[in-house]
Design a protein around this motif. Sequence first.
Motif, PDB file in Angstrom:
ATOM      1  N   PHE A   1      35.165  35.561  46.363  1.00  0.00           N
ATOM      2  CA  PHE A   1      34.390  34.948  45.288  1.00  0.00           C
ATOM      3  C   PHE A   1      32.963  34.784  45.763  1.00  0.00           C
ATOM      4  O   PHE A   1      32.715  34.382  46.899  1.00  0.00           O
ATOM      5  CB  PHE A   1      34.990  33.588  44.924  1.00  0.00           C
ATOM      6  N   SER A   2      32.005  35.142  44.903  1.00  0.00           N
ATOM      7  CA  SER A   2      30.594  34.976  45.261  1.00  0.00           C
ATOM      8  C   SER A   2      29.826  34.370  44.097  1.00  0.00           C
ATOM      9  O   SER A   2      30.180  34.552  42.934  1.00  0.00           O
ATOM     10  CB  SER A   2      29.969  36.312  45.662  1.00  0.00           C
TER      11      SER A   2
ATOM     12  N   SER B   1      31.040  36.601  40.855  1.00  0.00           N
ATOM     13  CA  SER B   1      31.972  37.724  40.869  1.00  0.00           C
ATOM     14  C   SER B   1      33.231  37.391  41.658  1.00  0.00           C
ATOM     15  O   SER B   1      33.224  36.557  42.549  1.00  0.00           O
ATOM     16  CB  SER B   1      31.316  38.983  41.438  1.00  0.00           C
ATOM     17  N   VAL B   2      34.303  38.072  41.289  1.00  0.00           N
ATOM     18  CA  VAL B   2      35.594  37.956  41.955  1.00  0.00           C
ATOM     19  C   VAL B   2      36.069  39.372  42.251  1.00  0.00           C
ATOM     20  O   VAL B   2      36.050  40.235  41.374  1.00  0.00           O
ATOM     21  CB  VAL B   2      36.620  37.227  41.049  1.00  0.00           C
ATOM     22  N   ARG B   3      36.452  39.601  43.483  1.00  0.00           N
ATOM     23  CA  ARG B   3      37.002  40.908  43.871  1.00  0.00           C
ATOM     24  C   ARG B   3      38.383  40.672  44.482  1.00  0.00           C
ATOM     25  O   ARG B   3      38.503  40.051  45.537  1.00  0.00           O
ATOM     26  CB  ARG B   3      36.097  41.612  44.871  1.00  0.00           C
TER      27      ARG B   3
ATOM     28  N   GLU C   1      26.782  39.812  48.220  1.00  0.00           N
ATOM     29  CA  GLU C   1      27.167  40.136  49.593  1.00  0.00           C
ATOM     30  C   GLU C   1      27.598  38.907  50.403  1.00  0.00           C
ATOM     31  O   GLU C   1      28.102  39.039  51.506  1.00  0.00           O
ATOM     32  CB  GLU C   1      26.038  40.881  50.324  1.00  0.00           C
ATOM     33  N   LEU C   2      27.420  37.713  49.837  1.00  0.00           N
ATOM     34  CA  LEU C   2      27.853  36.477  50.493  1.00  0.00           C
ATOM     35  C   LEU C   2      29.086  35.967  49.750  1.00  0.00           C
ATOM     36  O   LEU C   2      28.998  35.520  48.614  1.00  0.00           O
ATOM     37  CB  LEU C   2      26.731  35.437  50.456  1.00  0.00           C
ATOM     38  N   VAL C   3      30.253  36.061  50.398  1.00  0.00           N
ATOM     39  CA  VAL C   3      31.503  35.739  49.720  1.00  0.00           C
ATOM     40  C   VAL C   3      32.296  34.700  50.495  1.00  0.00           C
ATOM     41  O   VAL C   3      32.103  34.503  51.691  1.00  0.00           O
ATOM     42  CB  VAL C   3      32.393  36.992  49.521  1.00  0.00           C
ATOM     43  N   VAL C   4      33.206  34.078  49.781  1.00  0.00           N
ATOM     44  CA  VAL C   4      34.216  33.218  50.396  1.00  0.00           C
ATOM     45  C   VAL C   4      35.565  33.828  50.033  1.00  0.00           C
ATOM     46  O   VAL C   4      35.753  34.321  48.919  1.00  0.00           O
ATOM     47  CB  VAL C   4      34.093  31.750  49.917  1.00  0.00           C
ATOM     48  N   GLU C   5      36.466  33.871  51.004  1.00  0.00           N
ATOM     49  CA  GLU C   5      37.793  34.427  50.761  1.00  0.00           C
ATOM     50  C   GLU C   5      38.730  33.295  50.372  1.00  0.00           C
ATOM     51  O   GLU C   5      38.782  32.259  51.037  1.00  0.00           O
ATOM     52  CB  GLU C   5      38.304  35.130  52.015  1.00  0.00           C
ATOM     53  N   LEU C   6      39.457  33.501  49.282  1.00  0.00           N
ATOM     54  CA  LEU C   6      40.368  32.483  48.764  1.00  0.00           C
ATOM     55  C   LEU C   6      41.731  33.087  48.484  1.00  0.00           C
ATOM     56  O   LEU C   6      41.852  34.302  48.258  1.00  0.00           O
ATOM     57  CB  LEU C   6      39.804  31.885  47.471  1.00  0.00           C
TER      58      LEU C   6
ATOM     59  N   GLN D   1      34.001  31.762  34.643  1.00  0.00           N
ATOM     60  CA  GLN D   1      33.538  32.761  33.685  1.00  0.00           C
ATOM     61  C   GLN D   1      33.268  34.120  34.359  1.00  0.00           C
ATOM     62  O   GLN D   1      32.199  34.703  34.241  1.00  0.00           O
ATOM     63  CB  GLN D   1      32.293  32.276  32.963  1.00  0.00           C
ATOM     64  N   VAL D   2      34.299  34.563  35.111  1.00  0.00           N
ATOM     65  CA  VAL D   2      34.213  35.862  35.785  1.00  0.00           C
ATOM     66  C   VAL D   2      35.410  36.707  35.431  1.00  0.00           C
ATOM     67  O   VAL D   2      36.497  36.202  35.141  1.00  0.00           O
ATOM     68  CB  VAL D   2      34.130  35.732  37.326  1.00  0.00           C
ATOM     69  N   ASN D   3      35.217  38.013  35.447  1.00  0.00           N
ATOM     70  CA  ASN D   3      36.308  38.967  35.297  1.00  0.00           C
ATOM     71  C   ASN D   3      36.535  39.609  36.659  1.00  0.00           C
ATOM     72  O   ASN D   3      35.580  40.056  37.298  1.00  0.00           O
ATOM     73  CB  ASN D   3      35.954  40.042  34.276  1.00  0.00           C
ATOM     74  N   PRO D   4      37.777  39.666  37.111  1.00  0.00           N
ATOM     75  CA  PRO D   4      38.050  40.291  38.408  1.00  0.00           C
ATOM     76  C   PRO D   4      37.601  41.742  38.445  1.00  0.00           C
ATOM     77  O   PRO D   4      37.758  42.470  37.485  1.00  0.00           O
ATOM     78  CB  PRO D   4      39.578  40.185  38.542  1.00  0.00           C
TER      79      PRO D   4
END
Length: 67
Positions: free
Chosen positions: A37-38, A21-23, A43-48, A63-66
Amino acid sequence: MRTAPTSNSTELPVCDLSCRSVRIQRRRDNGFVEFEFSVGWPELVVELTMKESDFQSFCKEQQVNPL
């Protein structure tokens, strides 16, 4: 008298690596996108931070949709 050591195993939930997922956090005026991005665990993400064109390519490759 000796006792058997206790197990301190930490069981982690099942991780589905196909779940990605991308938020989007913010779109900057200078053309950059800040996002989280996870993979596997939402609940475990990296900020980019990437340029918009790179971000679009990244999403396509992953292959993710924001959200």
